[in-house]
Design an enzyme around this catalytic site. Structure first.
Site, PDB file in Angstrom:
ATOM      1  N   GLU A  64      34.705  48.910   5.719  1.00  0.00           N
ATOM      2  CA  GLU A  64      35.774  48.625   6.678  1.00  0.00           C
ATOM      3  C   GLU A  64      37.079  48.259   5.988  1.00  0.00           C
ATOM      4  OE1 GLU A  64      34.697  45.601   9.444  1.00  0.00           O
ATOM      5  OE2 GLU A  64      33.063  46.753  10.323  1.00  0.00           O
ATOM      6  N   CYS A 113      43.717  44.329   5.295  1.00  0.00           N
ATOM      7  CA  CYS A 113      42.534  43.515   5.012  1.00  0.00           C
ATOM      8  C   CYS A 113      41.497  44.434   4.381  1.00  0.00           C
ATOM      9  CB  CYS A 113      42.005  42.891   6.300  1.00  0.00           C
ATOM     10  SG  CYS A 113      40.541  41.861   6.064  1.00  0.00           S
ATOM     11  N   CYS A 165      27.480  42.379   3.078  1.00  0.00           N
ATOM     12  CA  CYS A 165      27.662  41.085   2.419  1.00  0.00           C
ATOM     13  C   CYS A 165      26.328  40.365   2.302  1.00  0.00           C
ATOM     14  CB  CYS A 165      28.637  40.217   3.210  1.00  0.00           C
ATOM     15  SG  CYS A 165      28.992  38.625   2.415  1.00  0.00           S
ATOM     16  N   CYS A 181      26.418  34.478   6.397  1.00  0.00           N
ATOM     17  CA  CYS A 181      26.998  33.399   7.211  1.00  0.00           C
ATOM     18  C   CYS A 181      26.611  33.612   8.672  1.00  0.00           C
ATOM     19  CB  CYS A 181      28.506  33.365   7.045  1.00  0.00           C
ATOM     20  SG  CYS A 181      29.037  32.956   5.358  1.00  0.00           S
ATOM     21  N   CYS A 190      29.062  35.441  11.191  1.00  0.00           N
ATOM     22  CA  CYS A 190      29.786  36.614  10.704  1.00  0.00           C
ATOM     23  C   CYS A 190      29.005  37.899  10.954  1.00  0.00           C
ATOM     24  CB  CYS A 190      30.072  36.454   9.208  1.00  0.00           C
ATOM     25  SG  CYS A 190      30.943  37.854   8.481  1.00  0.00           S
ATOM     26  N   GLY A 225      32.201  41.483   2.608  1.00  0.00           N
ATOM     27  CA  GLY A 225      31.776  41.106   1.277  1.00  0.00           C
ATOM     28  C   GLY A 225      32.336  39.792   0.771  1.00  0.00           C
ATOM     29  N   GLU A 226      31.758  39.329  -0.317  1.00  0.00           N
ATOM     30  CA  GLU A 226      32.181  38.116  -1.010  1.00  0.00           C
ATOM     31  C   GLU A 226      32.868  38.519  -2.315  1.00  0.00           C
ATOM     32  OE1 GLU A 226      33.323  35.217  -2.849  1.00  0.00           O
ATOM     33  OE2 GLU A 226      32.510  34.662  -0.882  1.00  0.00           O
ATOM     34  N   SER A 254      39.935  35.673  -0.751  1.00  0.00           N
ATOM     35  CA  SER A 254      39.234  34.672   0.057  1.00  0.00           C
ATOM     36  C   SER A 254      37.763  34.633  -0.333  1.00  0.00           C
ATOM     37  CB  SER A 254      39.367  35.010   1.544  1.00  0.00           C
ATOM     38  OG  SER A 254      38.655  34.085   2.333  1.00  0.00           O
ATOM     39  N   SER A 283      36.804  29.734   2.311  1.00  0.00           N
ATOM     40  CA  SER A 283      36.266  29.643   3.672  1.00  0.00           C
ATOM     41  C   SER A 283      35.381  28.405   3.754  1.00  0.00           C
ATOM     42  CB  SER A 283      35.466  30.910   3.998  1.00  0.00           C
ATOM     43  OG  SER A 283      36.301  32.042   3.989  1.00  0.00           O
ATOM     44  N   LEU A 284      35.940  27.337   4.290  1.00  0.00           N
ATOM     45  CA  LEU A 284      35.245  26.051   4.329  1.00  0.00           C
ATOM     46  C   LEU A 284      34.358  25.951   5.572  1.00  0.00           C
ATOM     47  CD1 LEU A 284      35.257  23.623   2.418  1.00  0.00           C
ATOM     48  CD2 LEU A 284      36.975  22.557   3.893  1.00  0.00           C
ATOM     49  N   HIS A 285      34.986  26.010   6.745  1.00  0.00           N
ATOM     50  CA  HIS A 285      34.307  26.126   8.032  1.00  0.00           C
ATOM     51  C   HIS A 285      33.451  24.933   8.448  1.00  0.00           C
ATOM     52  CE1 HIS A 285      35.885  30.034   7.660  1.00  0.00           C
ATOM     53  NE2 HIS A 285      34.867  30.598   7.041  1.00  0.00           N
ATOM     54  N   ASN A 299      36.373  34.382  16.747  1.00  0.00           N
ATOM     55  CA  ASN A 299      36.391  35.683  17.407  1.00  0.00           C
ATOM     56  C   ASN A 299      34.943  36.056  17.719  1.00  0.00           C
ATOM     57  OD1 ASN A 299      37.028  38.195  18.349  1.00  0.00           O
ATOM     58  ND2 ASN A 299      37.580  39.058  16.362  1.00  0.00           N
ATOM     59  N   CYS A 355      35.580  40.545  10.997  1.00  0.00           N
ATOM     60  CA  CYS A 355      34.860  41.064   9.835  1.00  0.00           C
ATOM     61  C   CYS A 355      33.495  41.630  10.209  1.00  0.00           C
ATOM     62  CB  CYS A 355      34.707  39.945   8.807  1.00  0.00           C
ATOM     63  SG  CYS A 355      33.942  40.470   7.279  1.00  0.00           S
TER      64      CYS A 355
END
Length: 355
Positions: free
Chosen positions: A96, A109, A116, A120, A123, A163-164, A193, A216-218, A292, A335
């Site tokens: 993507e 982006c 990934c 998470c 996600c 992905g990471e 990120s 990305s803390l979250h 989202n 994502c």
């Protein structure tokens, strides 16, 4: 003239010097290296046969040489003109990319992996599985593809797609350098990120890039973070923040913390107050991102009142904070959403054919 090997090199992602060396290895004069460089990065050539300044006999002799460009497999456009792309790679895998236009700039982006492995909970990408890392040229290709489709120069790139990035750090750093030197995008207009990979933040810092770095803390505490991000079991919040402080010391650049707000999960006043305790005195900025929603999980977006309350608590404690709303919701722009939806549609169609 030298013959191409059975496994030809991919040209995209190479520097002017590297392309010149390749040209000379084909028995061509060195100045054609600059021509190749311009056609790849400025004119977006997808095959060497398109480079009409090259002699026809040379173009025919290298017709099978891999440039490294993908094909647009699918594109959806939201009412706000955000475009979400599914790009088919050389091995048939799908990745993507998103083009996000505003009045003054075009942001892309990009993905750094096909799928990934981080899984998470909120996600869509993690729900679609993991295939492989992307090569630097496959990342650069995403930017060039979006730039061509919009007919507008890309001004900003964010590594916030599938992905990471820090799992694929070597290729990501190579892509950053190519986007900067070859495509002409300033490093400070590039954002990497990460969800946080032990030791990799420090490693990224050692490259002394001038990029924007986002984590990305979250979550505001370890237990909650482990619930949302399974990999956090192996990397404590305290260790993550300490490594982020080292990054600031090494690079002299602040860290941006991404914090997705999930209604009733991590958006309560006590969560904001916990976050303040972690970030007080830190050279940082917090991006609050209202969730989202995706179909695979039941998380919901908080109300505007809850969002503003959370933001207000951080502001009162002198924490730099802003709210970033997702673009292109109608285009499945979160994502992994479009890829997952297309996978589901394909599986449903296959099931109907077998029935």
């Amino acid at each position: 003239m030298n013959q191409l090997s059975t496994k030809p090199e991919v040209l995209l992602g190479k520097s002017l010097e590297e392309l010149t060396s390749w040209i000379e290895a084909q028995g061509q004069p060195a100045y054609r290296g600059k021509q190749l460089y311009q056609w790849l990065y400025q004119k977006g050539a997808r095959s060497l046969n398109e480079i009409t300044v090259f002699p026809k006999t040379f173009r025919e002799s290298v017709a099978q040489q891999a440039i490294g460009r993908s094909q647009i497999h699918y594109c959806s456009t939201a009412p706000d003109e955000t475009r979400k792309y599914l790009l088919k790679l050389h091995d048939g895998l799908i990745v993507e990319a998103v083009g996000i236009p505003t009045d003054k700039r075009l942001t892309v982006c990009v993905s750094s992996q096909v799928g990934c492995p981080m899984a998470c909970d909120f996600c869509a990408t993690g729900k679609g599985g993991f295939e492989r890392n992307l090569k630097a040229y496959e990342i650069v290709d995403q930017v060039l593809t979006v730039q061509e489709d919009f007919g507008q120069r890309v001004s900003n790139v964010v590594f916030m797609g599938m992905g990471e990035p820090l799992i694929n750090i070597e290729e990501v750093v190579s892509a950053v350098k190519s986007l900067n030197s070859d495509v002409g995008i300033g490093q400070r207009s590039l954002t990497i990120s990460t969800v946080g990979i032990k030791g990799k933040i420090r490693e990224l810092g050692q490259h002394k890039l001038q990029v924007t770095f986002a984590v990305s803390l979250h979550a505001s505490n370890q237990n909650l973070r482990e619930t949302l991000i399974p990999s956090a079991q192996h990397y404590s919040l305290e260790s993550l923040l300490e490594e982020c402080r080292e990054y600031v010391q090494i690079t002299g650049r602040r860290v941006t913390f991404e914090y997705i707000l999930l209604s009733g999960v991590n958006d309560l006043p006590q969560h904001a107050e916990e976050l303040v305790q972690h970030l007080r005195g830190f050279q940082t900025h917090v991006n609050l991102i209202p969730y989202n929603p995706i179909s695979e999980v039941d998380y919901q977006r908080p109300s505007k009142q809850r969002i503003n309350q959370f933001k207000g608590i951080l502001q009162q404690q002198k924490i730099a904070v802003s709210v970033r709303y997702s673009r292109g919701l109608e285009a499945n722009a979160a994502c992994g959403q479009l890829r997952v939806s297309q996978q589901q549609a394909s599986q449903q169609q296959l099931s109907q054919q077998r029935a």
